[in-house]
Design a protein around this motif. Structure first.
Motif, mmCIF file in Angstrom:
data_model
loop_
_atom_site.group_PDB
_atom_site.id
_atom_site.type_symbol
_atom_site.label_atom_id
_atom_site.label_comp_id
_atom_site.label_asym_id
_atom_site.label_seq_id
_atom_site.Cartn_x
_atom_site.Cartn_y
_atom_site.Cartn_z
ATOM 1 N N ARG A 20 0.860 -1.180 0.000
ATOM 2 C CA ARG A 20 0.000 0.000 0.000
ATOM 3 C C ARG A 20 0.897 1.231 0.000
ATOM 4 N N GLY A 21 0.658 2.113 -0.943
ATOM 5 C CA GLY A 21 1.422 3.352 -0.984
ATOM 6 C C GLY A 21 2.636 3.260 -1.887
ATOM 7 N N ASP A 22 3.569 4.157 -1.652
ATOM 8 C CA ASP A 22 4.741 4.322 -2.508
ATOM 9 C C ASP A 22 5.872 3.406 -2.043
ATOM 10 N N HIS A 23 6.275 2.474 -2.904
ATOM 11 C CA HIS A 23 7.365 1.542 -2.598
ATOM 12 C C HIS A 23 8.193 1.318 -3.856
ATOM 13 N N VAL A 24 9.398 0.810 -3.669
ATOM 14 C CA VAL A 24 10.242 0.382 -4.774
ATOM 15 C C VAL A 24 10.504 -1.103 -4.576
ATOM 16 N N VAL A 25 10.250 -1.903 -5.624
ATOM 17 C CA VAL A 25 10.432 -3.348 -5.585
ATOM 18 C C VAL A 25 11.589 -3.697 -6.507
ATOM 19 N N GLN A 26 12.482 -4.529 -6.025
ATOM 20 C CA GLN A 26 13.614 -4.972 -6.839
ATOM 21 C C GLN A 26 13.316 -6.364 -7.383
ATOM 22 N N ASP A 27 13.487 -6.570 -8.711
ATOM 23 C CA ASP A 27 13.233 -7.883 -9.299
ATOM 24 C C ASP A 27 14.482 -8.753 -9.190
ATOM 25 N N ALA A 28 14.397 -9.983 -9.702
ATOM 26 C CA ALA A 28 15.490 -10.952 -9.595
ATOM 27 C C ALA A 28 16.765 -10.485 -10.289
ATOM 28 N N GLU A 29 16.647 -9.634 -11.288
ATOM 29 C CA GLU A 29 17.821 -9.113 -12.007
ATOM 30 C C GLU A 29 18.392 -7.858 -11.354
ATOM 31 N N GLY A 30 17.755 -7.395 -10.284
ATOM 32 C CA GLY A 30 18.236 -6.202 -9.596
ATOM 33 C C GLY A 30 17.643 -4.898 -10.092
ATOM 34 N N ASN A 31 16.685 -4.967 -11.009
ATOM 35 C CA ASN A 31 16.031 -3.764 -11.530
ATOM 36 C C ASN A 31 15.014 -3.247 -10.517
ATOM 37 N N ALA A 32 14.993 -1.943 -10.335
ATOM 38 C CA ALA A 32 14.047 -1.320 -9.408
ATOM 39 C C ALA A 32 12.749 -0.987 -10.141
ATOM 40 N N HIS A 33 11.619 -1.267 -9.494
ATOM 41 C CA HIS A 33 10.284 -0.970 -10.035
ATOM 42 C C HIS A 33 9.516 -0.192 -8.970
ATOM 43 N N ARG A 34 9.166 1.044 -9.272
ATOM 44 C CA ARG A 34 8.416 1.867 -8.326
ATOM 45 C C ARG A 34 6.926 1.562 -8.484
ATOM 46 N N THR A 35 6.234 1.440 -7.370
ATOM 47 C CA THR A 35 4.786 1.231 -7.415
ATOM 48 C C THR A 35 4.107 2.565 -7.670
#
Length: 67
Positions: A20-35
């Motif tokens: 919920r809210g603003d987060h950054v998720v890192q995938d298996a390759e190390g790429n950052a994905h902002r919600t």
């Protein structure tokens, strides 16, 4: 309302992690994905075609093999 009534992270039994809210998720390759959504579903089963996001694939996995 307290923060415990609206936690930032919710683990769904056998399903995704909800953010919920603003987060950054890192995938298996190390790429950052902002919600960018009020609530985002992150895959925990490792089978989603839209990693790191949940696409509902966990629903077809036998319950004993779900996260």
């Amino acid at each position: 309302m307290s923060d415990t009534e609206h936690p930032d992270i919710i683990l769904c039994p056998g399903g995704p992690m909800l953010l919920r809210g603003d987060h950054v998720v890192q995938d298996a390759e190390g790429n950052a994905h902002r919600t960018w959504r009020p609530i985002s579903a992150v895959c925990r089963c490792g089978k989603s075609a839209t990693q790191p996001w949940c696409d509902g694939t966990h629903k077809v996995i036998p319950p004993k093999n779900r996260p």
